[in-house]
Design a protein around this motif. Structure first.
Motif, PDB file in Angstrom:
ATOM      1  N   LEU A 339       0.934  -1.269  -0.180  1.00 13.24           N
ATOM      2  CA  LEU A 339       0.114  -0.033  -0.162  1.00 13.24           C
ATOM      3  C   LEU A 339       0.922   1.215   0.012  1.00 13.24           C
ATOM      4  O   LEU A 339       0.585   2.082  -0.727  1.00 13.24           O
ATOM      5  N   ARG A 340       1.615   1.465   0.929  1.00 13.49           N
ATOM      6  CA  ARG A 340       2.721   2.490   0.938  1.00 13.49           C
ATOM      7  C   ARG A 340       3.660   2.624  -0.347  1.00 13.49           C
ATOM      8  O   ARG A 340       4.096   3.740  -0.470  1.00 13.49           O
ATOM      9  N   ALA A 341       3.704   1.733  -1.057  1.00 14.35           N
ATOM     10  CA  ALA A 341       4.444   1.829  -2.314  1.00 14.35           C
ATOM     11  C   ALA A 341       3.711   2.518  -3.528  1.00 14.35           C
ATOM     12  O   ALA A 341       4.242   2.573  -4.586  1.00 14.35           O
ATOM     13  N   LYS A 342       2.354   2.461  -3.140  1.00 14.19           N
ATOM     14  CA  LYS A 342       1.567   3.191  -4.255  1.00 14.19           C
ATOM     15  C   LYS A 342       1.775   4.731  -4.135  1.00 14.19           C
ATOM     16  O   LYS A 342       2.251   5.243  -3.456  1.00 14.19           O
ATOM     17  N   GLU A 346      -2.809   6.619  -6.983  1.00 11.57           N
ATOM     18  CA  GLU A 346      -3.406   5.163  -6.726  1.00 11.57           C
ATOM     19  C   GLU A 346      -4.047   5.111  -5.413  1.00 11.57           C
ATOM     20  O   GLU A 346      -4.881   4.449  -5.294  1.00 11.57           O
ATOM     21  N   MET A 347      -3.117   5.605  -4.283  1.00 13.42           N
ATOM     22  CA  MET A 347      -3.610   5.386  -2.999  1.00 13.42           C
ATOM     23  C   MET A 347      -4.825   6.031  -3.147  1.00 13.42           C
ATOM     24  O   MET A 347      -5.968   5.574  -2.317  1.00 13.42           O
ATOM     25  N   TRP A 348      -5.009   7.381  -3.230  1.00 10.78           N
ATOM     26  CA  TRP A 348      -6.567   7.894  -2.921  1.00 10.78           C
ATOM     27  C   TRP A 348      -7.424   7.264  -3.836  1.00 10.78           C
ATOM     28  O   TRP A 348      -8.703   7.079  -3.268  1.00 10.78           O
ATOM     29  N   VAL A 375       0.565  12.204   5.501  1.00  7.09           N
ATOM     30  CA  VAL A 375       0.588  12.108   6.951  1.00  7.09           C
ATOM     31  C   VAL A 375       0.171  10.848   7.518  1.00  7.09           C
ATOM     32  O   VAL A 375       0.429  10.517   8.417  1.00  7.09           O
ATOM     33  N   PHE A 376      -1.104  10.251   6.670  1.00  5.59           N
ATOM     34  CA  PHE A 376      -1.559   9.257   7.118  1.00  5.59           C
ATOM     35  C   PHE A 376      -1.007   7.887   6.755  1.00  5.59           C
ATOM     36  O   PHE A 376      -1.309   6.736   7.333  1.00  5.59           O
ATOM     37  N   LYS A 377      -0.281   8.077   5.665  1.00  3.45           N
ATOM     38  CA  LYS A 377       0.571   6.780   5.077  1.00  3.45           C
ATOM     39  C   LYS A 377       0.881   5.486   5.977  1.00  3.45           C
ATOM     40  O   LYS A 377       0.568   4.612   5.921  1.00  3.45           O
TER      41      LYS A 377
END
Ligand code: GLU
Length: 495
Positions: A339-342, A346-348, A375-377
């Protein structure tokens, strides 16, 4: 028949029975077959084992196909994921549409005296079983009085309306059978482990061991990677291959997936089906990465792998024969890495549907969205983790929770909340950065003459309505000044 020329192409299949959801264990089996096929430039086939008419449903078939598609385990042959129309030249790919094929093979075995019609009733079979148990037989098995009945006589009996199953004859097969398992090495089965087993039920429906062999042969399946629980079925299957003089595929029986108490994976501990993980906000590539490592390891012990890396490094030598523990904490960790690599876009794209489904409002500015992700990542392991974080920012959900009562009751708390409100009001910009927040917090500390929990807890209540939760220095920069003032005012009114 020459095995090598028969299996000139690498062809593997996943053969689910559509009797429920796609289980993570099933996804793993599908993945291993997919990886092997892709690695060797072969074909990956989806075959539907739906001869258990009572338990198979169309709904389940659609769910399995949709989960396979979601996971990205696309198949070269099999039912089309939407139309269900067969793709490929070895069809039909649903066993319920292949009954004629099984019947032809059964007739061949009957004609050659390798199978027979058995008219025993269930009661007769049960009575025989009980008698064998009473005599201390370790493996009770059917001893049918019809084994020697001439075929013409049996056929005449059938014409009178008598019901019979077709049984495979095992009496003359007194020897050891060997399986060169890709994972377990040489596995030996004494033939007397099984008695005469059913090929076709009295309604003409084939049983799993029979149709599986017929289909694997007719579909030219070269390698079969499947769950360990099918290892014992292999003996019956080897007997059928031998009787038909068909080349056998290479088998590999993968270890069981166990829960952390080393029992069979159970629903009591949480999700076990792919659709549940999908709903909880796991990423398909993370789930695949995680299940791949349940029973297989990367040559350099790499843990975070893309599907391309898995295809590249997959080999049956690195499949383990011992049971693999389904570690839910690790799954979350693997998901977090993917997820954090997106990219932020993409993440949104992943998060927004979850927010909308939970009726959470958010500012439309792209810069705010990206700032919030930044911030939330680090607090997101699965997409659903975003819900409480963004909910805390949405004013319509702001409420002072009962657990805030104690902190609000301390003698200094009212001053803290008042000073916090004053400080925010006096702040010149519309939003407050993390560094600004730290300064404002110091101001409140000085003016209210409090520190530690007497300071932090009432302040937190003034922002999120409760004394515990996400750190304010993370949340405040994402909130508008008016929103902070309104919230603090609401809290003051209750004090
Ligand atoms: N339909 C069987 C199952 O779902 C397939 C077994 C096999 O791969 O041979 O377990």
């Amino acid at each position: 028949m020459d095995k090598n020329s028969y299996f000139s192409e690498v062809r593997l299949r996943y053969a689910p029975s559509p009797t429920g959801y796609l289980h993570v264990g099933g996804a793993r089996t599908a993945l291993y077959n997919f990886l092997y096929a892709k690695k060797h430039g072969g074909k990956f086939i989806l075959r539907i084992e739906d001869t258990d008419q009572e338990r198979s449903t169309m709904e389940s078939l659609r769910m399995v196909l949709s989960d396979m598609k979601w996971l990205g385990l696309t198949w070269d042959e099999g039912p089309h994921p939407e139309t269900l129309v067969d793709m490929g030249s070895f069809g039909p790919y649903k066993q319920s549409e292949r009954l004629k094929i099984y019947d032809e093979v059964a007739q061949d075995l009957l004609q050659r005296g390798l199978a027979y019609y058995c008219f025993m009733t269930d009661e007769e079979i049960e009575k025989q079983r009980q008698a064998q148990i009473a005599e201390g037989a370790p493996h009770p098995r059917v001893e049918s009085p019809y084994e020697q009945m001439p075929l013409t006589e049996a056929q005449a009996k059938l014409k009178t309306g008598d019901k019979a199953v077709v049984r495979f004859k095992t009496r003359h097969l007194r020897k050891d059978y060997h399986l060169k398992d890709l994972i377990r090495g040489d596995v030996q089965f004494p033939s007397d482990m099984v008695g005469d087993f059913v090929l076709l039920r009295s309604d003409g429906m084939p049983v799993y061991n029979f149709c599986c062999v017929v289909d694997d042969y007719k579909m030219k399946i070269s390698h079969v990677l499947r769950a360990e629980e099918h290892l014992s079925n292999s003996l019956r299957q080897l007997m059928i291959y031998e009787a038909m003089n068909w080349p056998t595929p290479q088998f590999g029986h993968v270890s069981l997936v166990l829960d952390d108490d080393r029992q069979k994976l159970s629903k009591r501990k949480g999700a076990t089906s792919c659709d549940q993980f999908r709903a909880e906000g796991y990423l398909p590539e993370a789930l695949l990465n995680f299940v791949a490592l349940l029973g297989w390891s990367h040559p350099e012990e790499k843990e975070i792998l893309s599907i391309q890396e898995m295809i590249h490094s997959f080999s049956t030598e690195r499949l383990h024969s011992s049971g693999a523990v389904f570690d839910r904490v690790k799954l979350k960790w693997v998901n977090a890495q993917h997820l954090r690599a997106k990219s932020p876009v993409e993440m949104w794209g992943l998060i927004e549907p979850f927010l909308k489904a939970n009726n959470i409002s958010f500012p439309e500015e792209r810069s705010w969205k990206f700032q919030s992700l930044d911030v939330f990542k680090n607090y997101l392991e699965i997409v659903a983790d975003a819900v409480p974080l963004y909910k805390a920012l949405d004013d319509k959900y702001f409420e002072i929770l009962p657990e805030a009562k104690e902190a609000l009751g301390w003698p200094t708390s009212k001053t803290v909340v008042q000073e916090w409100k004053n400080a925010v009001e006096a702040f010149p910009e519309a939003t407050i950065s993390e560094a600004d927040f730290m300064k404002l917090q110091d101001t409140v500390k000085d003016r209210s003459q409090t520190k530690g929990k007497n300071l932090f807890m009432p302040m937190r209540v003034a922002v999120i309505g409760k004394p515990h939760g996400t750190e304010l220095k993370i949340l405040v920069p994402l909130m508008k000044k008016e929103s902070l003032i309104k919230r603090a005012q609401k809290v003051l009114e209750t004090m």
